[in-house]
Design an enzyme around this catalytic site. Structure first.
Site, PDB file in Angstrom:
ATOM      1  N   ARG A  11      12.781 -31.819   2.397  1.00 37.19           N
ATOM      2  CA  ARG A  11      12.301 -30.460   2.128  1.00 37.19           C
ATOM      3  C   ARG A  11      13.345 -29.734   1.293  1.00 37.19           C
ATOM      4  O   ARG A  11      14.525 -30.071   1.350  1.00 37.19           O
ATOM      5  CB  ARG A  11      12.110 -29.701   3.442  1.00 37.19           C
ATOM      6  CG  ARG A  11      11.013 -30.203   4.312  1.00 37.19           C
ATOM      7  CD  ARG A  11      11.096 -29.608   5.714  1.00 37.19           C
ATOM      8  NE  ARG A  11      10.934 -28.152   5.740  1.00 37.19           N
ATOM      9  CZ  ARG A  11      10.985 -27.429   6.851  1.00 37.19           C
ATOM     10  NH1 ARG A  11      11.197 -28.021   8.010  1.00 37.19           N
ATOM     11  NH2 ARG A  11      10.804 -26.119   6.823  1.00 37.19           N
ATOM     12  N   SER A  13      14.269 -26.544   1.618  1.00 39.44           N
ATOM     13  CA  SER A  13      14.849 -25.348   2.247  1.00 39.44           C
ATOM     14  C   SER A  13      16.372 -25.511   2.353  1.00 39.44           C
ATOM     15  O   SER A  13      16.886 -26.631   2.365  1.00 39.44           O
ATOM     16  CB  SER A  13      14.263 -25.152   3.656  1.00 39.44           C
ATOM     17  OG  SER A  13      14.790 -26.124   4.539  1.00 39.44           O
ATOM     18  N   LYS A  82      11.905 -33.015  15.367  1.00 43.32           N
ATOM     19  CA  LYS A  82      10.943 -32.086  15.975  1.00 43.32           C
ATOM     20  C   LYS A  82       9.774 -31.771  15.047  1.00 43.32           C
ATOM     21  O   LYS A  82       8.735 -31.298  15.504  1.00 43.32           O
ATOM     22  CB  LYS A  82      11.631 -30.803  16.436  1.00 43.32           C
ATOM     23  CG  LYS A  82      12.134 -29.920  15.321  1.00 43.32           C
ATOM     24  CD  LYS A  82      12.739 -28.640  15.861  1.00 43.32           C
ATOM     25  CE  LYS A  82      13.353 -27.794  14.781  1.00 43.32           C
ATOM     26  NZ  LYS A  82      12.471 -27.476  13.667  1.00 43.32           N
ATOM     27  N   ASP A  83       9.926 -32.031  13.733  1.00 47.94           N
ATOM     28  CA  ASP A  83       8.839 -31.775  12.783  1.00 47.94           C
ATOM     29  C   ASP A  83       7.917 -32.976  12.579  1.00 47.94           C
ATOM     30  O   ASP A  83       6.906 -32.865  11.881  1.00 47.94           O
ATOM     31  CB  ASP A  83       9.410 -31.381  11.405  1.00 47.94           C
ATOM     32  CG  ASP A  83      10.126 -30.040  11.435  1.00 47.94           C
ATOM     33  OD1 ASP A  83       9.764 -29.196  12.288  1.00 47.94           O
ATOM     34  OD2 ASP A  83      11.043 -29.837  10.614  1.00 47.94           O
ATOM     35  N   THR A 128       9.159 -14.760  16.387  1.00 51.49           N
ATOM     36  CA  THR A 128       9.031 -16.222  16.507  1.00 51.49           C
ATOM     37  C   THR A 128       7.571 -16.604  16.351  1.00 51.49           C
ATOM     38  O   THR A 128       6.686 -15.881  16.815  1.00 51.49           O
ATOM     39  CB  THR A 128       9.558 -16.766  17.854  1.00 51.49           C
ATOM     40  OG1 THR A 128       9.395 -18.185  17.879  1.00 51.49           O
ATOM     41  CG2 THR A 128       8.806 -16.179  19.049  1.00 51.49           C
ATOM     42  N   ARG A 132       5.963 -22.606  21.904  1.00 53.16           N
ATOM     43  CA  ARG A 132       6.859 -23.027  22.995  1.00 53.16           C
ATOM     44  C   ARG A 132       7.736 -21.861  23.438  1.00 53.16           C
ATOM     45  O   ARG A 132       7.886 -21.595  24.636  1.00 53.16           O
ATOM     46  CB  ARG A 132       7.718 -24.200  22.498  1.00 53.16           C
ATOM     47  CG  ARG A 132       8.866 -24.606  23.417  1.00 53.16           C
ATOM     48  CD  ARG A 132       9.797 -25.600  22.741  1.00 53.16           C
ATOM     49  NE  ARG A 132      10.452 -25.037  21.571  1.00 53.16           N
ATOM     50  CZ  ARG A 132      11.580 -24.335  21.599  1.00 53.16           C
ATOM     51  NH1 ARG A 132      12.195 -24.103  22.757  1.00 53.16           N
ATOM     52  NH2 ARG A 132      12.115 -23.852  20.496  1.00 53.16           N
ATOM     53  N   ARG A 133       8.338 -21.166  22.458  1.00 51.75           N
ATOM     54  CA  ARG A 133       9.197 -20.028  22.809  1.00 51.75           C
ATOM     55  C   ARG A 133       8.378 -18.885  23.405  1.00 51.75           C
ATOM     56  O   ARG A 133       8.781 -18.273  24.401  1.00 51.75           O
ATOM     57  CB  ARG A 133       9.944 -19.534  21.569  1.00 51.75           C
ATOM     58  CG  ARG A 133      11.011 -20.506  21.069  1.00 51.75           C
ATOM     59  CD  ARG A 133      11.703 -19.972  19.835  1.00 51.75           C
ATOM     60  NE  ARG A 133      12.756 -20.879  19.380  1.00 51.75           N
ATOM     61  CZ  ARG A 133      12.935 -21.246  18.113  1.00 51.75           C
ATOM     62  NH1 ARG A 133      12.138 -20.770  17.167  1.00 51.75           N
ATOM     63  NH2 ARG A 133      13.914 -22.063  17.779  1.00 51.75           N
ATOM     64  N   ARG A 150       7.332 -16.517  10.388  1.00 49.63           N
ATOM     65  CA  ARG A 150       7.552 -17.849   9.815  1.00 49.63           C
ATOM     66  C   ARG A 150       8.595 -17.734   8.709  1.00 49.63           C
ATOM     67  O   ARG A 150       9.058 -16.673   8.361  1.00 49.63           O
ATOM     68  CB  ARG A 150       6.232 -18.387   9.231  1.00 49.63           C
ATOM     69  CG  ARG A 150       5.128 -18.707  10.242  1.00 49.63           C
ATOM     70  CD  ARG A 150       5.176 -20.126  10.780  1.00 49.63           C
ATOM     71  NE  ARG A 150       5.693 -21.076   9.802  1.00 49.63           N
ATOM     72  CZ  ARG A 150       5.024 -21.536   8.758  1.00 49.63           C
ATOM     73  NH1 ARG A 150       3.778 -21.178   8.546  1.00 49.63           N
ATOM     74  NH2 ARG A 150       5.593 -22.375   7.921  1.00 49.63           N
ATOM     75  N   GLY A 151       8.901 -18.863   8.111  1.00 49.54           N
ATOM     76  CA  GLY A 151       9.890 -18.888   7.036  1.00 49.54           C
ATOM     77  C   GLY A 151      11.169 -19.557   7.505  1.00 49.54           C
ATOM     78  O   GLY A 151      11.399 -19.712   8.699  1.00 49.54           O
ATOM     79  N   ARG A 156      14.074 -15.525   7.819  1.00 47.36           N
ATOM     80  CA  ARG A 156      13.835 -14.792   9.067  1.00 47.36           C
ATOM     81  C   ARG A 156      14.945 -13.777   9.335  1.00 47.36           C
ATOM     82  O   ARG A 156      14.697 -12.692   9.855  1.00 47.36           O
ATOM     83  CB  ARG A 156      13.706 -15.767  10.247  1.00 47.36           C
ATOM     84  CG  ARG A 156      12.452 -16.599  10.154  1.00 47.36           C
ATOM     85  CD  ARG A 156      12.216 -17.390  11.420  1.00 47.36           C
ATOM     86  NE  ARG A 156      11.463 -18.603  11.151  1.00 47.36           N
ATOM     87  CZ  ARG A 156      10.937 -19.381  12.069  1.00 47.36           C
ATOM     88  NH1 ARG A 156      11.070 -19.074  13.340  1.00 47.36           N
ATOM     89  NH2 ARG A 156      10.283 -20.472  11.741  1.00 47.36           N
ATOM     90  N   CYS A 243      -0.453 -28.779  17.856  1.00 43.40           N
ATOM     91  CA  CYS A 243       0.584 -27.824  17.445  1.00 43.40           C
ATOM     92  C   CYS A 243       0.457 -26.465  18.124  1.00 43.40           C
ATOM     93  O   CYS A 243       1.357 -25.641  18.046  1.00 43.40           O
ATOM     94  CB  CYS A 243       0.610 -27.665  15.934  1.00 43.40           C
ATOM     95  SG  CYS A 243      -0.886 -26.938  15.290  1.00 43.40           S
TER      96      CYS A 243
END
Length: 310
Positions: A11, A13, A82-83, A128, A132-133, A150-151, A156, A243
Protein backbone atom coordinates in the site's frame (compact mmCIF):
# COMPACT_ATOMS: atom_id res chain seq x y z
CA UNK A 1 21.20 -15.63 -2.71
CA UNK A 2 21.98 -13.83 -5.98
CA UNK A 3 22.00 -10.07 -6.23
CA UNK A 4 18.78 -10.07 -8.24
CA UNK A 5 16.36 -7.24 -7.74
CA UNK A 6 13.47 -7.94 -5.35
CA UNK A 7 10.46 -5.73 -6.15
CA UNK A 8 8.41 -5.19 -2.98
CA UNK A 9 4.76 -4.21 -3.39
CA UNK A 10 2.81 -2.45 -0.66
CA UNK A 11 0.00 0.00 0.00
CA UNK A 12 1.16 3.56 -0.56
CA UNK A 13 0.20 4.93 2.88
CA UNK A 14 3.02 6.38 5.04
CA UNK A 15 2.65 3.53 7.53
CA UNK A 16 2.75 0.83 4.84
CA UNK A 17 5.86 2.39 3.31
CA UNK A 18 7.50 2.54 6.76
CA UNK A 19 6.76 -1.18 7.10
CA UNK A 20 8.46 -1.83 3.75
CA UNK A 21 11.54 0.04 4.96
CA UNK A 22 11.71 -2.31 7.94
CA UNK A 23 11.59 -5.30 5.57
CA UNK A 24 14.25 -3.77 3.30
CA UNK A 25 16.53 -3.14 6.29
CA UNK A 26 16.11 -6.69 7.61
CA UNK A 27 16.69 -8.12 4.12
CA UNK A 28 19.83 -6.01 3.68
CA UNK A 29 21.19 -7.28 7.01
CA UNK A 30 20.47 -10.90 6.04
CA UNK A 31 21.51 -10.67 2.36
CA UNK A 32 23.84 -7.69 1.87
CA UNK A 33 24.05 -8.32 -1.90
CA UNK A 34 20.29 -8.21 -2.46
CA UNK A 35 18.80 -5.16 -4.16
CA UNK A 36 15.25 -4.07 -3.46
CA UNK A 37 12.85 -1.58 -4.97
CA UNK A 38 9.40 -0.49 -3.79
CA UNK A 39 6.27 -0.78 -5.94
CA UNK A 40 3.57 1.30 -4.16
CA UNK A 41 -0.10 0.72 -5.04
CA UNK A 42 -3.22 2.61 -3.97
CA UNK A 43 -5.80 0.14 -2.62
CA UNK A 44 -9.59 0.30 -2.60
CA UNK A 45 -9.50 0.62 1.19
CA UNK A 46 -7.21 3.65 0.95
CA UNK A 47 -9.29 5.35 -1.76
CA UNK A 48 -12.72 4.71 -0.21
CA UNK A 49 -13.42 6.75 2.93
CA UNK A 50 -16.91 5.34 3.60
CA UNK A 51 -17.97 2.17 5.38
CA UNK A 52 -15.66 -0.69 4.36
CA UNK A 53 -18.55 -3.16 4.09
CA UNK A 54 -19.75 -1.10 1.10
CA UNK A 55 -16.60 -2.13 -0.84
CA UNK A 56 -16.68 -5.80 0.22
CA UNK A 57 -14.74 -4.88 3.36
CA UNK A 58 -12.51 -7.89 3.25
CA UNK A 59 -9.51 -7.59 1.06
CA UNK A 60 -10.06 -3.85 0.58
CA UNK A 61 -6.44 -3.24 1.64
CA UNK A 62 -4.91 -6.32 -0.02
CA UNK A 63 -6.63 -6.92 -3.39
CA UNK A 64 -4.52 -4.56 -5.51
CA UNK A 65 -1.33 -5.69 -3.76
CA UNK A 66 -2.17 -9.35 -4.50
CA UNK A 67 -2.93 -8.47 -8.13
CA UNK A 68 0.52 -6.86 -8.60
CA UNK A 69 2.15 -9.99 -7.19
CA UNK A 70 0.15 -12.35 -9.41
CA UNK A 71 0.69 -10.21 -12.52
CA UNK A 72 4.44 -10.41 -12.01
CA UNK A 73 4.75 -6.65 -11.42
CA UNK A 74 6.32 -7.35 -8.02
CA UNK A 75 7.96 -10.30 -6.25
CA UNK A 76 7.22 -9.80 -2.58
CA UNK A 77 4.21 -8.28 -0.82
CA UNK A 78 4.23 -6.78 2.67
CA UNK A 79 0.88 -6.96 4.48
CA UNK A 80 -0.42 -6.26 7.96
CA UNK A 81 -1.83 -9.65 8.95
CA UNK A 82 -4.89 -7.95 10.45
CA UNK A 83 -5.84 -6.71 6.94
CA UNK A 84 -5.66 -10.13 5.28
CA UNK A 85 -9.06 -11.92 5.14
CA UNK A 86 -8.90 -15.20 7.08
CA UNK A 87 -12.30 -16.62 6.14
CA UNK A 88 -10.97 -17.59 2.71
CA UNK A 89 -7.61 -18.94 1.48
CA UNK A 90 -4.83 -16.69 0.19
CA UNK A 91 -5.17 -15.92 -3.54
CA UNK A 92 -4.31 -19.05 -5.56
CA UNK A 93 -0.66 -19.09 -6.56
CA UNK A 94 0.57 -17.15 -3.52
CA UNK A 95 1.94 -18.22 -0.16
CA UNK A 96 3.20 -16.70 3.07
CA UNK A 97 7.00 -16.71 3.15
CA UNK A 98 7.46 -15.29 6.65
CA UNK A 99 5.79 -13.60 9.61
CA UNK A 100 8.07 -10.94 11.09
CA UNK A 101 8.75 -10.50 14.79
CA UNK A 102 5.58 -9.16 16.33
CA UNK A 103 5.24 -5.51 17.32
CA UNK A 104 3.04 -4.14 20.12
CA UNK A 105 -0.49 -5.59 19.78
CA UNK A 106 -2.15 -2.96 22.00
CA UNK A 107 -4.37 -0.01 21.17
CA UNK A 108 -3.42 3.53 22.14
CA UNK A 109 -5.63 6.40 23.24
CA UNK A 110 -4.81 9.86 21.94
CA UNK A 111 -6.45 12.69 23.87
CA UNK A 112 -5.17 16.26 23.30
CA UNK A 113 -5.97 17.15 26.93
CA UNK A 114 -3.93 14.20 28.24
CA UNK A 115 -6.86 12.34 29.84
CA UNK A 116 -6.82 8.55 30.21
CA UNK A 117 -9.73 6.41 29.00
CA UNK A 118 -11.30 6.13 32.47
CA UNK A 119 -11.11 9.92 32.93
CA UNK A 120 -12.98 10.87 29.74
CA UNK A 121 -16.27 12.67 30.50
CA UNK A 122 -19.65 11.45 29.20
CA UNK A 123 -20.27 12.31 25.56
CA UNK A 124 -16.58 12.40 24.61
CA UNK A 125 -16.39 11.62 20.87
CA UNK A 126 -13.93 8.83 20.07
CA UNK A 127 -12.88 8.70 16.41
CA UNK A 128 -12.83 5.11 15.15
CA UNK A 129 -14.44 3.06 12.39
CA UNK A 130 -13.43 -0.24 14.01
CA UNK A 131 -16.45 -2.33 15.02
CA UNK A 132 -14.12 -4.18 17.42
CA UNK A 133 -13.19 -0.99 19.26
CA UNK A 134 -16.74 0.42 19.21
CA UNK A 135 -18.29 -2.77 20.66
CA UNK A 136 -15.73 -2.96 23.47
CA UNK A 137 -16.17 0.72 24.35
CA UNK A 138 -19.96 0.24 24.34
CA UNK A 139 -19.48 -2.63 26.83
CA UNK A 140 -16.91 -0.96 29.11
CA UNK A 141 -17.49 2.80 28.66
CA UNK A 142 -21.10 3.21 27.44
CA UNK A 143 -21.06 6.93 28.25
CA UNK A 144 -18.53 7.59 25.45
CA UNK A 145 -19.59 8.21 21.87
CA UNK A 146 -17.90 6.59 18.83
CA UNK A 147 -17.80 8.72 15.66
CA UNK A 148 -16.89 7.04 12.36
CA UNK A 149 -13.41 7.95 11.20
CA UNK A 150 -11.39 6.39 8.37
CA UNK A 151 -8.09 7.26 6.76
CA UNK A 152 -4.47 6.51 7.60
CA UNK A 153 -3.10 7.40 11.03
CA UNK A 154 -1.66 10.77 9.92
CA UNK A 155 -4.99 11.72 8.35
CA UNK A 156 -6.88 10.76 11.53
CA UNK A 157 -4.53 12.88 13.64
CA UNK A 158 -5.33 15.81 11.33
CA UNK A 159 -9.06 15.16 11.73
CA UNK A 160 -8.64 15.09 15.52
CA UNK A 161 -6.78 18.40 15.39
CA UNK A 162 -9.61 19.81 13.23
CA UNK A 163 -12.12 18.91 15.95
CA UNK A 164 -13.89 16.03 14.15
CA UNK A 165 -13.46 13.97 17.35
CA UNK A 166 -12.28 14.59 20.92
CA UNK A 167 -10.02 11.54 21.13
CA UNK A 168 -8.74 8.69 18.93
CA UNK A 169 -8.01 5.01 19.33
CA UNK A 170 -5.18 3.79 17.10
CA UNK A 171 -2.77 0.84 17.07
CA UNK A 172 0.27 1.57 19.22
CA UNK A 173 2.53 -0.24 16.72
CA UNK A 174 1.24 1.89 13.84
CA UNK A 175 2.02 5.13 15.67
CA UNK A 176 5.47 3.73 16.42
CA UNK A 177 6.00 2.90 12.73
CA UNK A 178 5.13 6.41 11.51
CA UNK A 179 7.31 7.96 14.22
CA UNK A 180 4.46 9.44 16.25
CA UNK A 181 4.56 7.67 19.64
CA UNK A 182 4.68 11.18 21.15
CA UNK A 183 0.91 11.63 20.64
CA UNK A 184 -0.01 8.60 22.78
CA UNK A 185 -1.82 9.48 26.00
CA UNK A 186 -2.39 5.93 27.27
CA UNK A 187 -1.62 2.43 26.03
CA UNK A 188 -4.58 0.17 26.74
CA UNK A 189 -3.98 -3.34 28.02
CA UNK A 190 -5.48 -6.23 26.00
CA UNK A 191 -7.84 -6.77 28.97
CA UNK A 192 -9.28 -3.27 28.42
CA UNK A 193 -9.23 -3.35 24.61
CA UNK A 194 -8.77 -6.80 23.10
CA UNK A 195 -6.75 -6.48 19.87
CA UNK A 196 -7.74 -7.55 16.35
CA UNK A 197 -6.63 -10.92 15.01
CA UNK A 198 -3.11 -10.59 13.59
CA UNK A 199 -2.34 -7.33 15.42
CA UNK A 200 1.24 -6.11 15.13
CA UNK A 201 2.38 -8.81 12.67
CA UNK A 202 3.74 -8.13 9.20
CA UNK A 203 3.46 -10.95 6.67
CA UNK A 204 5.64 -11.46 3.61
CA UNK A 205 3.79 -13.04 0.69
CA UNK A 206 5.33 -14.44 -2.51
CA UNK A 207 4.26 -16.39 -5.55
CA UNK A 208 4.22 -20.10 -4.67
CA UNK A 209 6.74 -21.05 -7.35
CA UNK A 210 9.42 -18.53 -6.33
CA UNK A 211 11.27 -20.99 -4.13
CA UNK A 212 14.59 -19.08 -4.20
CA UNK A 213 12.88 -15.93 -2.97
CA UNK A 214 10.87 -17.85 -0.36
CA UNK A 215 14.12 -19.40 0.92
CA UNK A 216 15.80 -15.99 0.96
CA UNK A 217 13.11 -14.17 2.94
CA UNK A 218 12.08 -17.02 5.24
CA UNK A 219 15.09 -16.14 7.38
CA UNK A 220 13.26 -12.96 8.41
CA UNK A 221 10.50 -15.05 9.98
CA UNK A 222 9.99 -15.22 13.72
CA UNK A 223 8.95 -18.64 15.12
CA UNK A 224 6.76 -17.19 17.92
CA UNK A 225 4.98 -14.84 15.50
CA UNK A 226 4.41 -17.79 13.18
CA UNK A 227 2.79 -19.89 15.92
CA UNK A 228 0.66 -17.03 17.24
CA UNK A 229 -0.52 -15.94 13.78
CA UNK A 230 -1.32 -19.50 12.71
CA UNK A 231 -3.53 -20.00 15.77
CA UNK A 232 -5.28 -16.63 15.35
CA UNK A 233 -5.94 -16.98 11.61
CA UNK A 234 -7.29 -20.52 11.99
CA UNK A 235 -9.58 -19.24 14.75
CA UNK A 236 -10.96 -16.54 12.43
CA UNK A 237 -11.21 -18.98 9.53
CA UNK A 238 -13.33 -21.45 11.52
CA UNK A 239 -15.47 -18.64 12.91
CA UNK A 240 -16.08 -17.21 9.38
CA UNK A 241 -16.47 -13.69 10.70
CA UNK A 242 -17.27 -10.80 8.36
CA UNK A 243 -15.98 -7.22 8.44
CA UNK A 244 -18.93 -5.96 10.52
CA UNK A 245 -18.61 -8.64 13.20
CA UNK A 246 -16.72 -7.44 16.29
CA UNK A 247 -14.18 -10.22 16.89
CA UNK A 248 -11.02 -9.80 18.94
CA UNK A 249 -8.29 -12.07 20.18
CA UNK A 250 -4.63 -12.79 20.52
CA UNK A 251 -2.35 -15.78 20.92
CA UNK A 252 0.72 -15.63 23.11
CA UNK A 253 3.84 -17.76 23.26
CA UNK A 254 5.06 -17.79 26.86
CA UNK A 255 8.76 -17.85 27.75
CA UNK A 256 8.57 -21.60 28.31
CA UNK A 257 7.13 -22.11 24.84
CA UNK A 258 3.50 -22.67 25.93
CA UNK A 259 0.93 -21.19 23.54
CA UNK A 260 -2.42 -19.76 24.57
CA UNK A 261 -5.25 -18.08 22.66
CA UNK A 262 -7.77 -15.69 24.18
CA UNK A 263 -10.68 -14.57 21.98
CA UNK A 264 -13.97 -12.69 22.16
CA UNK A 265 -17.03 -12.13 19.98
CA UNK A 266 -19.32 -9.16 20.66
CA UNK A 267 -22.63 -7.78 19.52
CA UNK A 268 -22.02 -4.28 18.06
CA UNK A 269 -23.76 -2.66 21.06
CA UNK A 270 -21.40 -4.49 23.43
CA UNK A 271 -24.31 -5.97 25.40
CA UNK A 272 -23.32 -9.57 24.61
CA UNK A 273 -19.72 -10.71 24.97
CA UNK A 274 -18.65 -14.32 24.35
CA UNK A 275 -15.27 -15.30 25.81
CA UNK A 276 -12.85 -18.19 25.38
CA UNK A 277 -9.30 -18.77 26.56
CA UNK A 278 -7.42 -22.02 26.01
CA UNK A 279 -3.89 -23.35 26.26
CA UNK A 280 -2.39 -25.49 23.51
CA UNK A 281 -0.30 -27.87 25.57
CA UNK A 282 1.03 -30.23 22.90
CA UNK A 283 -1.57 -29.11 20.34
CA UNK A 284 -0.34 -27.43 17.21
CA UNK A 285 -1.37 -23.79 16.74
CA UNK A 286 -4.02 -24.50 14.09
CA UNK A 287 -5.75 -27.02 16.37
CA UNK A 288 -5.72 -24.45 19.20
CA UNK A 289 -7.33 -21.89 16.89
CA UNK A 290 -9.99 -24.39 15.86
CA UNK A 291 -10.68 -25.37 19.47
CA UNK A 292 -11.17 -21.77 20.64
CA UNK A 293 -13.48 -21.07 17.67
CA UNK A 294 -15.55 -24.17 18.45
CA UNK A 295 -15.79 -23.07 22.10
CA UNK A 296 -17.28 -19.73 20.98
CA UNK A 297 -19.57 -21.42 18.45
CA UNK A 298 -20.89 -23.59 21.29
CA UNK A 299 -21.73 -20.34 23.13
CA UNK A 300 -23.75 -19.04 20.17
CA UNK A 301 -21.15 -17.13 18.15
CA UNK A 302 -22.59 -18.25 14.79
CA UNK A 303 -26.02 -16.78 15.49
CA UNK A 304 -24.46 -13.64 16.90
CA UNK A 305 -22.23 -13.09 13.81
CA UNK A 306 -24.94 -13.98 11.28
CA UNK A 307 -27.37 -11.64 13.03
CA UNK A 308 -25.21 -8.60 12.18
CA UNK A 309 -25.93 -6.93 8.83
CA UNK A 310 -23.03 -6.89 6.36
Amino acid sequence: MSADLIRIVSRDSPMALAQVERVRAELAALHPAARTEVVPVRTTGDKWMGDLSAVEGKGAFTKEVDAALLAGEADLAVHCVKDIPADRPLPAGTAFAAFLRRDDIRDALIHPGGLCLDELPAGTRIGTSSVRRAAQLAASHPHLLCVPMRGNANRRLEKLAAGEADALLLAASGLERIGRPDVITEILSPEVMCPPIGAGVLALQCREGDSDLIDAVSGLGDPAAHRETTAERMFLHVLQGHCNSPIAGYAQVERNGDLSLRAKVFTPDGKTVLNAHEWAGALDPAILGTSVAVSLLRQGARELIDGIAH
